[in-house]
Design a protein around this motif. Structure first.
Motif, mmCIF file in Angstrom:
data_model
loop_
_atom_site.group_PDB
_atom_site.id
_atom_site.type_symbol
_atom_site.label_atom_id
_atom_site.label_comp_id
_atom_site.label_asym_id
_atom_site.label_seq_id
_atom_site.Cartn_x
_atom_site.Cartn_y
_atom_site.Cartn_z
ATOM 1 N N VAL A 195 83.549 59.584 31.672
ATOM 2 C CA VAL A 195 82.661 58.803 30.816
ATOM 3 C C VAL A 195 82.270 59.612 29.661
ATOM 4 C CG1 VAL A 195 80.577 57.703 30.869
ATOM 5 C CG2 VAL A 195 81.870 57.342 32.627
ATOM 6 N N ASP A 196 81.868 60.816 30.065
ATOM 7 C CA ASP A 196 81.329 62.021 28.911
ATOM 8 C C ASP A 196 82.376 62.027 27.901
ATOM 9 O OD1 ASP A 196 78.992 61.870 30.026
ATOM 10 O OD2 ASP A 196 79.445 63.904 31.220
ATOM 11 N N ALA A 197 83.854 62.240 28.351
ATOM 12 C CA ALA A 197 84.650 62.341 27.500
ATOM 13 C C ALA A 197 85.158 61.382 26.523
ATOM 14 C CB ALA A 197 85.878 62.761 28.252
ATOM 15 N N VAL A 198 84.957 60.040 27.146
ATOM 16 C CA VAL A 198 85.516 58.930 26.372
ATOM 17 C C VAL A 198 84.185 58.531 25.393
ATOM 18 C CG1 VAL A 198 85.883 56.334 26.122
ATOM 19 C CG2 VAL A 198 86.646 57.904 28.075
ATOM 20 N N ARG A 199 83.162 58.987 25.725
ATOM 21 C CA ARG A 199 81.731 58.960 24.924
ATOM 22 C C ARG A 199 81.914 59.686 23.735
ATOM 23 N NH1 ARG A 199 77.500 57.377 29.497
ATOM 24 N NH2 ARG A 199 77.751 54.933 29.074
ATOM 25 N N TYR B 215 84.350 58.357 21.202
ATOM 26 C CA TYR B 215 84.037 57.481 20.275
ATOM 27 C C TYR B 215 83.044 57.593 19.246
ATOM 28 C CZ TYR B 215 86.070 53.239 22.664
ATOM 29 O OH TYR B 215 86.858 52.247 23.068
ATOM 30 N N VAL B 216 82.534 58.905 19.287
ATOM 31 C CA VAL B 216 81.842 59.366 18.286
ATOM 32 C C VAL B 216 82.638 60.086 16.981
ATOM 33 C CG1 VAL B 216 79.716 59.082 19.246
ATOM 34 C CG2 VAL B 216 80.606 61.153 19.357
ATOM 35 N N GLY B 217 83.861 60.586 17.583
ATOM 36 C CA GLY B 217 84.667 61.310 16.690
ATOM 37 C C GLY B 217 84.694 62.929 16.864
ATOM 38 N N SER B 218 84.254 63.250 18.306
ATOM 39 C CA SER B 218 84.476 64.815 18.703
ATOM 40 C C SER B 218 85.541 64.744 19.819
ATOM 41 C CB SER B 218 82.750 64.792 19.358
ATOM 42 O OG SER B 218 81.789 64.812 18.433
ATOM 43 N N TYR B 219 86.373 65.348 19.473
ATOM 44 C CA TYR B 219 87.391 65.642 20.148
ATOM 45 C C TYR B 219 87.680 67.076 20.904
ATOM 46 C CZ TYR B 219 88.423 61.512 17.348
ATOM 47 O OH TYR B 219 88.569 60.455 16.608
ATOM 48 N N ALA B 220 87.024 67.989 20.035
ATOM 49 C CA ALA B 220 87.272 69.318 20.712
ATOM 50 C C ALA B 220 85.868 69.761 21.290
ATOM 51 C CB ALA B 220 87.702 70.402 19.687
ATOM 52 N N ALA C 213 83.735 52.666 15.533
ATOM 53 C CA ALA C 213 84.244 53.854 16.354
ATOM 54 C C ALA C 213 85.683 54.295 15.645
ATOM 55 C CB ALA C 213 84.598 53.743 17.966
ATOM 56 N N PRO C 214 86.002 55.586 15.690
ATOM 57 C CA PRO C 214 87.182 55.935 15.058
ATOM 58 C C PRO C 214 88.603 55.659 15.757
ATOM 59 C CG PRO C 214 86.091 57.665 15.874
ATOM 60 C CD PRO C 214 85.257 56.764 16.025
ATOM 61 N N LEU C 215 89.711 55.203 15.279
ATOM 62 C CA LEU C 215 90.787 54.493 15.942
ATOM 63 C C LEU C 215 91.171 55.735 16.716
ATOM 64 C CD1 LEU C 215 92.858 52.349 16.371
ATOM 65 C CD2 LEU C 215 94.143 53.568 14.320
ATOM 66 N N PRO C 216 91.313 57.113 16.636
ATOM 67 C CA PRO C 216 91.958 58.143 17.614
ATOM 68 C C PRO C 216 91.017 57.945 18.841
ATOM 69 C CG PRO C 216 91.649 59.063 15.356
ATOM 70 C CD PRO C 216 91.223 57.736 15.337
ATOM 71 N N GLY C 217 89.727 57.829 18.569
ATOM 72 C CA GLY C 217 88.796 57.784 19.765
ATOM 73 C C GLY C 217 88.910 56.572 20.668
ATOM 74 N N VAL C 218 89.260 55.273 19.886
ATOM 75 C CA VAL C 218 89.578 54.182 20.747
ATOM 76 C C VAL C 218 90.812 54.522 21.524
ATOM 77 C CG1 VAL C 218 90.147 51.710 20.633
ATOM 78 C CG2 VAL C 218 88.207 52.548 19.155
ATOM 79 N N LEU C 219 91.798 54.898 20.994
ATOM 80 C CA LEU C 219 93.045 55.141 21.522
ATOM 81 C C LEU C 219 92.900 56.110 22.723
ATOM 82 C CD1 LEU C 219 95.483 55.224 18.482
ATOM 83 C CD2 LEU C 219 95.152 53.246 20.185
ATOM 84 N N ILE C 220 91.965 57.108 22.652
ATOM 85 C CA ILE C 220 91.644 58.008 23.730
ATOM 86 C C ILE C 220 91.169 57.348 24.909
ATOM 87 C CG2 ILE C 220 90.395 59.910 24.401
ATOM 88 C CD1 ILE C 220 91.167 61.438 21.588
ATOM 89 N N GLN D 107 78.656 52.750 20.741
ATOM 90 C CA GLN D 107 79.210 53.698 21.440
ATOM 91 C C GLN D 107 78.944 54.452 22.511
ATOM 92 O OE1 GLN D 107 78.388 55.494 17.293
ATOM 93 N NE2 GLN D 107 80.717 55.545 16.866
ATOM 94 N N VAL D 108 77.946 54.027 23.234
ATOM 95 C CA VAL D 108 77.457 54.486 24.602
ATOM 96 C C VAL D 108 77.937 53.394 25.661
ATOM 97 C CG1 VAL D 108 75.497 55.097 26.039
ATOM 98 C CG2 VAL D 108 75.460 55.961 23.740
ATOM 99 N N LEU D 109 77.651 52.368 25.215
ATOM 100 C CA LEU D 109 77.877 51.220 26.196
ATOM 101 C C LEU D 109 79.500 50.864 26.175
ATOM 102 C CD1 LEU D 109 76.909 49.000 28.175
ATOM 103 C CD2 LEU D 109 76.644 47.607 26.225
ATOM 104 N N VAL D 110 80.146 50.650 25.337
ATOM 105 C CA VAL D 110 81.356 50.255 25.445
ATOM 106 C C VAL D 110 82.560 51.391 26.116
ATOM 107 C CG1 VAL D 110 83.798 49.694 23.969
ATOM 108 C CG2 VAL D 110 81.173 49.076 23.372
ATOM 109 N N PRO D 111 82.486 52.695 26.092
ATOM 110 C CA PRO D 111 83.149 53.537 26.832
ATOM 111 C C PRO D 111 82.980 53.290 28.247
ATOM 112 C CG PRO D 111 82.130 54.744 25.167
ATOM 113 C CD PRO D 111 81.625 53.394 24.881
#
Length: 249
Positions: free
Chosen positions: A206-210, A213-218, A129-136, A55-59
């Motif tokens: 990068v920070d936003a996508v990471r 990928y852990v499900g933190s959107y807000a 990773a959660p699907l919404p995070g992947v789409l983001i 979840q750190v590397l892929v983003p």
């Protein structure tokens, strides 16, 4: 008319890309190599962030795909300039914005497809990773591609030759990759490097996508990353359109 013109340009270049399947696969080769040979080395290592090492590397690899691929997109304009294609397009009634948008939207489509392949490979290797995070993450790759491709085309309209274009792009992309923490969180480094990295807009993406990928959107990272991505895209498209309108006139 803008939508119609953009669709015409987009369709023309997308057909060219789809006919070159080798180029589509080759574009995602480098991130895949990082994933296959570098990813396992990070498994279970404390990387200073939430989530697994994947979840750190892929983003970072997703944004690396957009960074290097879109930055070199201008090579095609240099070739077309030499063949007179760009000048023939510019004397038509087609909108100058459409001449740019059609190209960059094609690039965004291609890199989104490559990003899907990369994520599927990462899932096979252990990414969760959660699907919404992947789409983001895909949305950020698309915005980064549009912005960097716009600037790449603008640069190609100015320099005219590959000998000028290639070194210039390399001189800009390598520091951007190293200072934005694409491969590893920049917080693992010394404090002065962390401070310097905040001058790079890609750091916020990068920070936003990471976070996604852990499900933190807000989060603050998500807010800053979204604002930087939108502002950078608007600025880059504006610059690219102006260059397409005036260069060589």
């Amino acid at each position: 008319m803008l939508f119609h013109d953009t669709a015409l340009i987009y369709g023309r270049y997308l057909r060219q890309s789809l006919r070159s399947r080798f180029a589509l696969l080759f574009g995602v080769l480098m991130p895949l190599l990082y994933l296959l040979f570098f990813g396992p080395l990070l498994t279970d290592l404390p990387l200073g962030g939430r989530g697994s090492s994947w979840q750190v590397l892929v983003p970072g690899l997703l944004l690396q795909l957009g960074l290097f691929g879109a930055s070199f997109a201008g090579f095609s304009v240099i070739i077309e300039n030499g063949q007179g294609v760009v000048e023939r397009m510019r004397v038509t009634p087609v909108s100058r914005l459409a001449l740019l948008l059609g190209r960059v939207l094609r690039d965004a489509t291609v890199f989104a497809l490559q990003a899907v392949l990369l994520v599927l490979a990462a899932v096979a290797m252990g990414l969760r990773a959660p699907l919404p995070g992947v789409l983001i993450g895909f949305a950020f790759v698309a915005l980064l591609t549009v912005s960097l491709a716009s600037l790449s085309y603008a640069l190609a309209m100015k320099v005219r030759t590959p000998q000028e274009f290639g070194p210039t792009v390399n001189a800009l992309t390598m520091p951007s990759m190293l200072l934005s923490g694409l491969m590893l969180p920049i917080t693992l480094g010394p404090a002065w490097l962390d401070v310097l990295s905040h001058l790079m807009p890609f750091r916020y993406l990068v920070d936003a996508v990471r976070d996604a990928y852990v499900g933190s959107y807000a989060t603050a990272h998500m807010l800053y990353g979204t604002l930087v991505a939108l502002a950078f895209t608007a600025l880059a498209v504006t610059v690219g359109t102006r260059v397409f309108r005036t260069a060589g006139a």
